[in-house]
Design a protein around this motif. Structure first.
Motif, PDB file in Angstrom:
ATOM      1  N   HIS A 384     -64.809 -33.892   1.262  1.00  0.00           N
ATOM      2  CA  HIS A 384     -66.042 -34.141   1.999  1.00  0.00           C
ATOM      3  C   HIS A 384     -66.277 -33.003   3.016  1.00  0.00           C
ATOM      4  N   HIS A 385     -67.318 -33.122   3.811  1.00  0.00           N
ATOM      5  CA  HIS A 385     -67.615 -32.056   4.772  1.00  0.00           C
ATOM      6  C   HIS A 385     -68.203 -32.643   6.041  1.00  0.00           C
ATOM      7  N   THR A 386     -68.081 -31.907   7.131  1.00  0.00           N
ATOM      8  CA  THR A 386     -68.784 -32.281   8.358  1.00  0.00           C
ATOM      9  C   THR A 386     -70.169 -31.659   8.325  1.00  0.00           C
ATOM     10  N   LEU A 387     -70.967 -32.059   9.291  1.00  0.00           N
ATOM     11  CA  LEU A 387     -72.358 -31.618   9.329  1.00  0.00           C
ATOM     12  C   LEU A 387     -72.615 -31.074  10.732  1.00  0.00           C
ATOM     13  N   ALA A 388     -73.013 -29.832  10.808  1.00  0.00           N
ATOM     14  CA  ALA A 388     -73.247 -29.220  12.126  1.00  0.00           C
ATOM     15  C   ALA A 388     -74.624 -28.559  12.093  1.00  0.00           C
ATOM     16  N   GLU A 389     -75.661 -29.382  12.102  1.00  0.00           N
ATOM     17  CA  GLU A 389     -77.018 -28.857  11.888  1.00  0.00           C
ATOM     18  C   GLU A 389     -77.943 -29.093  13.070  1.00  0.00           C
ATOM     19  N   LEU A 390     -77.383 -29.553  14.187  1.00  0.00           N
ATOM     20  CA  LEU A 390     -78.226 -29.702  15.372  1.00  0.00           C
ATOM     21  C   LEU A 390     -78.734 -28.313  15.768  1.00  0.00           C
ATOM     22  N   GLY A 391     -80.029 -28.207  15.959  1.00  0.00           N
ATOM     23  CA  GLY A 391     -80.610 -26.912  16.312  1.00  0.00           C
ATOM     24  C   GLY A 391     -80.819 -26.011  15.112  1.00  0.00           C
ATOM     25  N   GLY A 392     -80.686 -26.540  13.902  1.00  0.00           N
ATOM     26  CA  GLY A 392     -80.946 -25.756  12.687  1.00  0.00           C
ATOM     27  C   GLY A 392     -79.676 -25.370  11.955  1.00  0.00           C
ATOM     28  N   ARG A 393     -79.798 -24.390  11.077  1.00  0.00           N
ATOM     29  CA  ARG A 393     -78.647 -23.948  10.285  1.00  0.00           C
ATOM     30  C   ARG A 393     -78.275 -22.499  10.583  1.00  0.00           C
ATOM     31  N   GLU A 394     -78.971 -21.925  11.536  1.00  0.00           N
ATOM     32  CA  GLU A 394     -78.766 -20.513  11.833  1.00  0.00           C
ATOM     33  C   GLU A 394     -77.717 -20.342  12.937  1.00  0.00           C
ATOM     34  N   VAL A 395     -77.437 -19.088  13.217  1.00  0.00           N
ATOM     35  CA  VAL A 395     -76.457 -18.746  14.246  1.00  0.00           C
ATOM     36  C   VAL A 395     -77.113 -17.791  15.228  1.00  0.00           C
ATOM     37  N   GLY A 396     -77.049 -18.120  16.513  1.00  0.00           N
ATOM     38  CA  GLY A 396     -77.600 -17.193  17.506  1.00  0.00           C
ATOM     39  C   GLY A 396     -77.495 -17.768  18.908  1.00  0.00           C
ATOM     40  N   ASP A 397     -77.609 -16.881  19.895  1.00  0.00           N
ATOM     41  CA  ASP A 397     -77.576 -17.329  21.291  1.00  0.00           C
ATOM     42  C   ASP A 397     -78.785 -18.224  21.560  1.00  0.00           C
ATOM     43  N   THR A 398     -78.635 -19.143  22.523  1.00  0.00           N
ATOM     44  CA  THR A 398     -79.758 -20.015  22.871  1.00  0.00           C
ATOM     45  C   THR A 398     -79.853 -20.169  24.381  1.00  0.00           C
ATOM     46  N   ASP A 399     -80.991 -20.687  24.830  1.00  0.00           N
ATOM     47  CA  ASP A 399     -81.160 -20.992  26.250  1.00  0.00           C
ATOM     48  C   ASP A 399     -81.202 -22.499  26.464  1.00  0.00           C
ATOM     49  N   HIS A 400     -80.519 -23.213  25.596  1.00  0.00           N
ATOM     50  CA  HIS A 400     -80.407 -24.667  25.750  1.00  0.00           C
ATOM     51  C   HIS A 400     -79.113 -25.126  25.086  1.00  0.00           C
ATOM     52  N   MET A 401     -78.823 -26.411  25.249  1.00  0.00           N
ATOM     53  CA  MET A 401     -77.550 -26.955  24.757  1.00  0.00           C
ATOM     54  C   MET A 401     -77.738 -27.873  23.550  1.00  0.00           C
ATOM     55  N   VAL A 402     -78.969 -27.989  23.062  1.00  0.00           N
ATOM     56  CA  VAL A 402     -79.221 -28.983  22.017  1.00  0.00           C
ATOM     57  C   VAL A 402     -78.992 -28.358  20.648  1.00  0.00           C
ATOM     58  N   THR A 403     -77.799 -27.859  20.442  1.00  0.00           N
ATOM     59  CA  THR A 403     -77.524 -27.107  19.232  1.00  0.00           C
ATOM     60  C   THR A 403     -76.022 -27.035  18.958  1.00  0.00           C
ATOM     61  N   GLU A 404     -75.710 -26.898  17.675  1.00  0.00           N
ATOM     62  CA  GLU A 404     -74.314 -26.677  17.258  1.00  0.00           C
ATOM     63  C   GLU A 404     -74.127 -25.256  16.729  1.00  0.00           C
ATOM     64  N   THR A 405     -74.930 -24.360  17.252  1.00  0.00           N
ATOM     65  CA  THR A 405     -74.924 -22.986  16.740  1.00  0.00           C
ATOM     66  C   THR A 405     -73.572 -22.298  16.926  1.00  0.00           C
ATOM     67  N   LEU A 406     -72.852 -22.645  17.977  1.00  0.00           N
ATOM     68  CA  LEU A 406     -71.570 -21.958  18.224  1.00  0.00           C
ATOM     69  C   LEU A 406     -70.534 -22.332  17.163  1.00  0.00           C
ATOM     70  N   ILE A 407     -70.586 -23.568  16.709  1.00  0.00           N
ATOM     71  CA  ILE A 407     -69.661 -23.990  15.646  1.00  0.00           C
ATOM     72  C   ILE A 407     -70.015 -23.259  14.349  1.00  0.00           C
ATOM     73  N   ARG A 408     -71.310 -23.205  14.067  1.00  0.00           N
ATOM     74  CA  ARG A 408     -71.723 -22.469  12.853  1.00  0.00           C
ATOM     75  C   ARG A 408     -71.318 -21.000  12.955  1.00  0.00           C
ATOM     76  N   GLY A 409     -71.437 -20.453  14.163  1.00  0.00           N
ATOM     77  CA  GLY A 409     -71.061 -19.052  14.364  1.00  0.00           C
ATOM     78  C   GLY A 409     -69.583 -18.827  14.126  1.00  0.00           C
ATOM     79  N   MET A 410     -68.754 -19.733  14.662  1.00  0.00           N
ATOM     80  CA  MET A 410     -67.312 -19.582  14.483  1.00  0.00           C
ATOM     81  C   MET A 410     -66.953 -19.627  13.006  1.00  0.00           C
ATOM     82  N   TYR A 411     -67.607 -20.519  12.262  1.00  0.00           N
ATOM     83  CA  TYR A 411     -67.274 -20.587  10.833  1.00  0.00           C
ATOM     84  C   TYR A 411     -67.891 -19.444  10.043  1.00  0.00           C
ATOM     85  N   ARG A 412     -68.959 -18.836  10.514  1.00  0.00           N
ATOM     86  CA  ARG A 412     -69.430 -17.616   9.845  1.00  0.00           C
ATOM     87  C   ARG A 412     -68.328 -16.563   9.944  1.00  0.00           C
TER      88      ARG A 412
END
Lengths: 422, 181
Positions: A384-412
């Motif tokens: 199975h897999h986890t889901l880390a899609e808060l704030g989209g599926r992309e990776v990038g810096d943000t000016d808010h906290m409503v995102t899992e972008t850092l997790i996606r970035g680490m796995y990239r």
């Protein structure tokens, strides 16, 4: 969909396309991947945290710690220089140092008394020239045995702002390049050259994969939800001003937030557990005094991949050392500290606020718990897999906290390194 | 390195009048009260009765759960570091209302108190403890092992803890520690 039979226990992680928003459970459950992670993240091309210079203030002081799963000694030599050597005798491989800290003029393995300088050079081998008896020499090391070729493994060392990093890889890039400018800025903000004062340690063993602790501090989604205490007592507010920043490889990150002040917290928090009327019986737990070095942000949580988390939560500062032990567990060592210019009241304040953190912390005890029960599920159905899609599926810096972008970035980054050459 | 007695000695020096000191002998009633109090403490925390736990302390009490390493090295950090009854009440609230945790039972086994100091209305003593943790559907495990270093005082309401230090040997906390030891 793969067949049920082949998908139950996959041989390798099944990612969906190039993305990293769905993370296969098997990245947390495979011994084979774990060994590759140790090799590629902990033993090559990366710096690992080993301690603070304030832990070894005097000549001859040492501290035993680990890089990845390998035992190493952080030591200050007789000239005051800092070294890191592997705790494995060159002779029979024994982990010769069992104390966790102390002071030595040299290192000696108890097994056969091989002795080393504090920087790891072999200086003495008993019976090296053999034993003379009845006019002849018995035994001894071969004539070509060279002390210089048989020292302890010496790691490359970098010290910055009183923090010590080490690497088995002597070709590793500089520590500054490793962090990159955005993360280095926040590192230097915390470790700005003041001498550190060690306040003490907390140690816990968390039965989960080590990466989950990195992810926990790359996940700004959970603090206001899991950590009800933060919200109840108004420390976490949805109007906190926030930024998320990464290095260019997306392996390190900083979560930067400044406590919101406007309006009633109830109106801006939007979390059901918030209790406006709830007051601490003893509000010294949250006796927050802003410090000049903050330069604004009241909390900066920095993840340096793979080995350490640097914590500033209001007046509480610590390093949190991630020490993997197999794919399913890690030891987590907290070193709380203060600064040389702290007065007694500030030291006391840091100690009181430390109640929020550590294995019993008002807002940290539950992190260990959720990691344990994530791991439990991963082991039970690795396909199975986890889901880390808060704030989209992309990776990038943000000016808010409503995102899992850092997790996606680490796995990239994880995929780039782990899938390289397969 | 501190030894148990020198640490206690340094902690207790300067408190109480010299003339207040008595031999390390408690009258049978006080000794019974003391052992009953220690046993009651264990029963209350094992029953998860946090309000009753709080009530065993004085208003300006000290409660610390502290790794033996920090204690012996003179490092002030504690795993739990409370310095008033209010802080204990805040912990009780957090256990009930805010801390997510896997439910567990704890079971204390406490050794006989070793009395270190006796004054008219004050006893300093230490006792060994072992806390076992049992999680639902799991085997019981040794959770936390150490010694209590206590200062108990006689109040109008009976004996209370003025200070309880739980100095634990356990090198690793098995994940989290939610309840007071």
């Amino acid at each position: 969909m793969a067949s049920i039979a082949s998908s139950a226990i996959p041989d390798s992680p099944q990612w969906q396309g190039d993305g990293t928003s769905r993370i296969p459970f098997s990245v947390y459950t495979s011994d084979q991947l774990h060994r590759r992670e140790l090799e590629r993240f902990f033993y090559r091309k990366h710096w690992s945290y080993v301690g603070l210079e304030a832990e070894i203030p005097n000549q001859g002081d040492f501290k035993r710690t680990v890089v990845g799963e390998r035992s190493v000694l952080l030591v200050r030599d007789k000239q005051g220089a800092v070294h890191v050597v592997e705790n494995v005798c060159a002779h029979r491989g024994m982990q010769f140092c069992r104390e966790r800290h102390g002071n030595r003029s040299e290192f000696t393995c108890p097994y056969h008394q091989w002795s080393y300088t504090l920087s790891g050079d072999l200086q003495g081998v008993p019976f090296r020239r053999g034993v003379r008896q009845d006019g002849k020499v018995n035994g001894g090391m071969p004539a070509d045995f060279d002390l210089k070729q048989n020292g302890l493994t010496q790691l490359k060392v970098a010290c910055r702002g009183g923090v010590v990093f080490a690497s088995f890889d002597h070709d590793v890039e500089s520590l500054e390049d490793f962090m990159g400018p955005a993360i280095l800025f926040y590192f230097d903000r915390l470790f700005n050259g003041r001498k550190l004062k060690i306040l003490g340690y907390n140690r816990q063993r968390i039965p989960g994969n080590w990466k989950l602790m990195q992810e926990n501090i790359k996940d700004p989604y959970h603090p206001g939800l899991l950590h009800t205490w933060f919200v109840t007592f108004g420390l976490w507010r949805a109007d906190n001003k926030s930024e998320l920043k990464m290095d260019k490889h997306h392996r390190h990150a900083a979560m930067i937030s400044t406590r919101g002040q406007s309006g009633k917290a109830e109106q801006v928090t939007q979390v059901s557990s918030f209790k406006e009327s709830m007051q601490l019986q003893d509000d010294r737990f949250l006796d927050i005094v802003p410090e000049a070095w903050w330069g604004g942000p009241s909390a900066v949580m920095t993840t340096l991949f793979p080995s350490v988390i640097l914590q500033q939560q209001v007046n509480s500062v610590s390093t949190r050392h991630i020490q993997p032990d197999g794919h399913g567990a890690f030891n987590f060592e907290w070193t709380h500290f203060g600064f040389e210019d702290d007065d007694a009241a500030m030291t006391k304040r840091r100690l009181r606020q430390a109640n929020l953190f550590g294995p019993a912390g008002f807002v940290s005890a539950d992190d260990g718990e959720v990691i344990e029960f994530s791991q439990r599920a991963f082991e039970s159905k690795p396909a199975h897999h986890t889901l880390a899609e808060l704030g989209g599926r992309e990776v990038g810096d943000t000016d808010h906290m409503v995102t899992e972008t850092l997790i996606r970035g680490m796995y990239r980054y994880w995929r780039e390194v782990m899938e390289d050459g397969k | 390195m501190n030894t148990a007695t020198s640490a206690v000695g340094s902690r207790s020096s300067g408190t109480g009048d010299a003339g207040d000191r008595q031999p390390l002998r408690l009258n049978p009633q006080d000794y019974q009260d003391l052992t009953q109090m220690l046993a009651t403490y264990a029963a209350l925390v094992d029953a998860a009765d946090w309000d009753a736990w709080v009530a065993m302390f004085t208003d300006d009490c000290i409660y610390k759960l502290i790794p033996r390493e920090n204690y012996e090295r003179g490092l002030p950090l504690a795993t739990m570091d409370f310095e008033s009854k209010g802080m204990l009440m805040d912990r009780a609230y957090a256990i009930r209302e805010t801390l997510f945790h896997d439910p567990y039972y704890q079971r204390h086994v406490i050794g006989a108190p070793r009395v270190l100091e006796v004054a008219a209305d004050r006893i300093v003593c230490e006792s060994n403890y072992a806390v076992f943790r049992t999680k639902l559907s799991e085997l019981t495990q040794v959770f936390n092992v150490g010694r209590y270093l206590d200062t108990v005082v006689r109040t109008e309401a009976g004996w209370r803890f003025a200070s309880r230090l739980c100095i634990y040997d356990s090198e690793m906390i098995p994940n989290s520690i939610i309840y007071p030891v």
